[in-house]
Design a protein around this motif. Sequence first.
Motif, PDB file in Angstrom:
ATOM      1  N   PRO B  48      53.887   0.749 -13.332  1.00  0.00           N
ATOM      2  CA  PRO B  48      53.482   0.543 -14.725  1.00  0.00           C
ATOM      3  C   PRO B  48      53.537   1.831 -15.535  1.00  0.00           C
ATOM      4  O   PRO B  48      53.441   2.924 -14.981  1.00  0.00           O
ATOM      5  N   ARG B  49      53.710   1.669 -16.829  1.00  0.00           N
ATOM      6  CA  ARG B  49      53.477   2.777 -17.742  1.00  0.00           C
ATOM      7  C   ARG B  49      52.043   2.596 -18.208  1.00  0.00           C
ATOM      8  O   ARG B  49      51.769   1.792 -19.090  1.00  0.00           O
ATOM      9  N   ARG B  70      44.987   6.289 -11.910  1.00  0.00           N
ATOM     10  CA  ARG B  70      45.485   7.333 -12.782  1.00  0.00           C
ATOM     11  C   ARG B  70      46.359   6.689 -13.844  1.00  0.00           C
ATOM     12  O   ARG B  70      46.915   5.616 -13.653  1.00  0.00           O
ATOM     13  N   ASP B  71      46.480   7.333 -14.977  1.00  0.00           N
ATOM     14  CA  ASP B  71      47.317   6.811 -16.053  1.00  0.00           C
ATOM     15  C   ASP B  71      48.656   7.534 -16.007  1.00  0.00           C
ATOM     16  O   ASP B  71      48.705   8.755 -16.151  1.00  0.00           O
ATOM     17  N   THR B  74      49.360   9.174 -19.685  1.00  0.00           N
ATOM     18  CA  THR B  74      48.552  10.277 -20.210  1.00  0.00           C
ATOM     19  C   THR B  74      48.131  11.264 -19.124  1.00  0.00           C
ATOM     20  O   THR B  74      47.583  12.309 -19.439  1.00  0.00           O
ATOM     21  N   MET B  75      48.364  10.913 -17.868  1.00  0.00           N
ATOM     22  CA  MET B  75      47.948  11.711 -16.704  1.00  0.00           C
ATOM     23  C   MET B  75      46.434  11.739 -16.512  1.00  0.00           C
ATOM     24  O   MET B  75      45.923  12.494 -15.686  1.00  0.00           O
ATOM     25  N   GLU B  76      45.693  10.940 -17.277  1.00  0.00           N
ATOM     26  CA  GLU B  76      44.240  10.898 -17.096  1.00  0.00           C
ATOM     27  C   GLU B  76      43.881  10.258 -15.747  1.00  0.00           C
ATOM     28  O   GLU B  76      44.502   9.275 -15.342  1.00  0.00           O
ATOM     29  N   VAL B  77      42.903  10.836 -15.068  1.00  0.00           N
ATOM     30  CA  VAL B  77      42.459  10.257 -13.796  1.00  0.00           C
ATOM     31  C   VAL B  77      41.167   9.482 -14.055  1.00  0.00           C
ATOM     32  O   VAL B  77      40.200  10.021 -14.586  1.00  0.00           O
ATOM     33  N   TYR B  78      41.153   8.188 -13.694  1.00  0.00           N
ATOM     34  CA  TYR B  78      39.977   7.352 -13.960  1.00  0.00           C
ATOM     35  C   TYR B  78      38.971   7.405 -12.824  1.00  0.00           C
ATOM     36  O   TYR B  78      37.829   7.003 -12.989  1.00  0.00           O
ATOM     37  N   GLY B  79      39.407   7.859 -11.653  1.00  0.00           N
ATOM     38  CA  GLY B  79      38.483   7.951 -10.534  1.00  0.00           C
ATOM     39  C   GLY B  79      39.218   7.907  -9.206  1.00  0.00           C
ATOM     40  O   GLY B  79      40.390   7.538  -9.147  1.00  0.00           O
ATOM     41  N   THR B  80      38.531   8.333  -8.157  1.00  0.00           N
ATOM     42  CA  THR B  80      39.100   8.262  -6.807  1.00  0.00           C
ATOM     43  C   THR B  80      38.098   7.591  -5.893  1.00  0.00           C
ATOM     44  O   THR B  80      36.878   7.656  -6.136  1.00  0.00           O
ATOM     45  N   TYR B  81      38.580   6.956  -4.853  1.00  0.00           N
ATOM     46  CA  TYR B  81      37.684   6.286  -3.897  1.00  0.00           C
ATOM     47  C   TYR B  81      38.406   6.170  -2.560  1.00  0.00           C
ATOM     48  O   TYR B  81      39.637   6.263  -2.498  1.00  0.00           O
ATOM     49  N   PRO B  82      37.646   5.972  -1.467  1.00  0.00           N
ATOM     50  CA  PRO B  82      38.260   5.952  -0.133  1.00  0.00           C
ATOM     51  C   PRO B  82      39.320   4.865   0.002  1.00  0.00           C
ATOM     52  O   PRO B  82      39.235   3.820  -0.648  1.00  0.00           O
ATOM     53  N   GLU B  87      39.453  -3.305  -3.315  1.00  0.00           N
ATOM     54  CA  GLU B  87      39.685  -3.297  -4.756  1.00  0.00           C
ATOM     55  C   GLU B  87      38.891  -2.168  -5.407  1.00  0.00           C
ATOM     56  O   GLU B  87      37.936  -1.660  -4.825  1.00  0.00           O
ATOM     57  N   PRO B  88      39.284  -1.741  -6.608  1.00  0.00           N
ATOM     58  CA  PRO B  88      38.633  -0.583  -7.210  1.00  0.00           C
ATOM     59  C   PRO B  88      37.155  -0.831  -7.490  1.00  0.00           C
ATOM     60  O   PRO B  88      36.783  -1.932  -7.901  1.00  0.00           O
ATOM     61  N   PRO B  89      36.301   0.178  -7.261  1.00  0.00           N
ATOM     62  CA  PRO B  89      34.878   0.030  -7.564  1.00  0.00           C
ATOM     63  C   PRO B  89      34.638  -0.171  -9.058  1.00  0.00           C
ATOM     64  O   PRO B  89      35.477   0.210  -9.879  1.00  0.00           O
ATOM     65  N   GLN B  90      33.494  -0.752  -9.371  1.00  0.00           N
ATOM     66  CA  GLN B  90      33.189  -1.106 -10.767  1.00  0.00           C
ATOM     67  C   GLN B  90      33.257   0.103 -11.704  1.00  0.00           C
ATOM     68  O   GLN B  90      33.755   0.002 -12.816  1.00  0.00           O
ATOM     69  N   GLU B  91      32.794   1.276 -11.240  1.00  0.00           N
ATOM     70  CA  GLU B  91      32.779   2.415 -12.185  1.00  0.00           C
ATOM     71  C   GLU B  91      34.202   2.843 -12.560  1.00  0.00           C
ATOM     72  O   GLU B  91      34.445   3.301 -13.668  1.00  0.00           O
ATOM     73  N   VAL B  92      35.146   2.654 -11.638  1.00  0.00           N
ATOM     74  CA  VAL B  92      36.539   2.979 -11.967  1.00  0.00           C
ATOM     75  C   VAL B  92      37.071   1.974 -12.990  1.00  0.00           C
ATOM     76  O   VAL B  92      37.714   2.331 -13.981  1.00  0.00           O
ATOM     77  N   ILE B  93      36.766   0.708 -12.773  1.00  0.00           N
ATOM     78  CA  ILE B  93      37.193  -0.333 -13.721  1.00  0.00           C
ATOM     79  C   ILE B  93      36.577  -0.070 -15.098  1.00  0.00           C
ATOM     80  O   ILE B  93      37.251  -0.192 -16.130  1.00  0.00           O
ATOM     81  N   ASP B  94      35.307   0.352 -15.114  1.00  0.00           N
ATOM     82  CA  ASP B  94      34.655   0.663 -16.398  1.00  0.00           C
ATOM     83  C   ASP B  94      35.351   1.822 -17.100  1.00  0.00           C
ATOM     84  O   ASP B  94      35.577   1.791 -18.310  1.00  0.00           O
ATOM     85  N   ALA B  95      35.699   2.856 -16.314  1.00  0.00           N
ATOM     86  CA  ALA B  95      36.369   4.018 -16.907  1.00  0.00           C
ATOM     87  C   ALA B  95      37.717   3.615 -17.496  1.00  0.00           C
ATOM     88  O   ALA B  95      38.135   4.094 -18.552  1.00  0.00           O
ATOM     89  N   ILE B  96      38.419   2.722 -16.810  1.00  0.00           N
ATOM     90  CA  ILE B  96      39.713   2.246 -17.321  1.00  0.00           C
ATOM     91  C   ILE B  96      39.496   1.443 -18.592  1.00  0.00           C
ATOM     92  O   ILE B  96      40.186   1.632 -19.597  1.00  0.00           O
TER      93      ILE B  96
END
Lengths: 414, 109
Positions: B48-49, B70-71, B74-82, B87-96
């Motif tokens: 994806p772009r 990551r975007d 824009t190269m923005e990083v929304y979060g990392t997780y193990p 599926e992505p944790p809620q805080e990552v989804i919120d950041a996105i």
Amino acid sequence: MKHYSAFAVAREALRYHTGWERAWRSPEPKKRYDVIIIGAGGHGLATAYYLGKNYGIQNVAVIEKGWLGGGNTGRNTTIIRSNYLQDPSAAMYEKARSLYEDLSQELNYNIMFSPRGVMMLAQTQHEIRGYQRTAHANALQGVQTEWIGPERVKELVPIINIDGPRYPVLGALWQERGGTARHDAVAWGYARACSAMGMDIIQKCEVTGVRSENGRVIGVDTTKGAIDCDKLGIVVAGHSGQLADMAGFRLPLESVALQALVSEPIKPCMDVVVMANTVHGYMSQSDKGEMVIGGGTDGFNNYTQRGSFHHIEETVRALVETFPMISRLKMLRQWGGIVDMTGDRSPILSKTPLGGCFINCGWGTGGFKAIPGSGWGMAQLMATGHSPLTEAFTLDRFREGRFIDESVAAGVAH
Amino acid sequence: MLTLKCPFTGALLDETELNCGGEAHRKRFGPGSSDEDFETYMFTRENPRGVHFELWLHSYGIGKWFIAARDTETMEVYGTYPAQTTEPPQEVIDAINAKHPGWTWREFS
Ligand SMILES: Cc1cc2nc3c(=O)[nH]c(=O)nc-3n(C[C@H](O)[C@H](O)[C@H](O)COP(=O)(O)OP(=O)(O)OC[C@H]3O[C@@H](n4cnc5c(N)ncnc54)[C@H](O)[C@@H]3O)c2cc1C
């Protein structure tokens, strides 16, 4: 279209250059075309050109979101060679190389093709074996290449350091008829010829949707409104994934940034192209005297047309060891392009799951050299439904395991 | 230089210490699967772009895999997780969602 010639230059000089006409028209889109090509890079424009020239299909629009030739076609390091390993690649790239030879005459536009020779250095034992194998394959394919030893390398490139301790030069694969061309001129020459045939090149117009009915394409949505078509060609390099998404299918592609840089101009010092794949660096000297240097790709998906700085550092560090005299050169500019990488590092020229919709992508880091051949084959595929040049490069080869594996042949392929 | 935060140690890692393992959250299809499923697993990519989930290996460090959201534009990083996460944790989804209102997590591949 007025013919370009020495006489035209003289005539215009006498009237203070007031008589030059624009090289191509900038029309507003019509309601409908027989064929729409998305992407006015070299491959899109060449496809349109050969559709008109070889098949008489001239009701064609080429739609470009930016300016023509502003994608990878205007960002590459212009290396042209055809010494690939696999037969379908050799056929495609050799067709392109041979078309390049008289493309200036064909288009009446100076594309500055310079067959100065391309040298691919072997700096490890593994590379020696790999390139000797390619040289044998090329002999069978009728592609003229040669394996040469380090002494001959030094003779052809006096500024090279062949016994560097870390990256010794052990020999090279030498294609005498390879070389470079002016990248912008390739796009401009095809655009001018397309426009002269009556085709519309519509710039600053982004395709935002692909319209279909009963599994067949019927047109596109753009920032200048909806446009209808019978057939659609998607030729957008790094943005292929986005366009495929609009057309309702997915691709075996990843988009990453590839970088290049040029130095300040210096006196002529190297009259061939040298590629060093082990260290992901390659260099040639432009007619203006700049050293044109290409580097490696980023290791992660990226649409930023920028690239990571450490790749430049690695490339330049290794090249300085191979060419000690460049150590004091100042670099003028650096840029990146978004290249579309497939799993087997070969392109895709194919029909798609959507009827009437074709795709030409996956040229990755090495599609400039292929522009005329790719346009030739793609036009045949779109006009007649089949092309011997493109038949191995279909989308379903990944499902069928019919790879055209060039990643083994060259760690980086340009 | 891209820097990612290690979800295990909290350390900030430079991209030169890491290797990217490509798209994350792919469903694995092995021997015995259909040609189509295997092709999807092995080759087909979202590419994806915009929002992208990818696997990273801390090769010159603790040697563990993790996932970064990551975007790619824009190269923005929304979060990392193990990496052992389906599926992505809620805080990552919120950041996105803060940057891309209306974006929803979907089943990849
Ligand atoms: C730094 C670098 C060095 C390279 N060096 C070499 C080399 O030495 N030799 C070699 O052979 N190859 C090289 N390449 C590869 C080569 O540049 C490409 O393979 C080739 O130019 C691709 O041409 P194209 O026409 O497919 O794509 P492009 O020239 O990128 O054209 C695609 C066009 O599609 C347009 N587009 C995208 N989305 C849309 C949309 N939604 N609507 C309308 N238009 C859209 C884009 O704006 C773009 O103009 C290099 C590439 C880079 C980045």
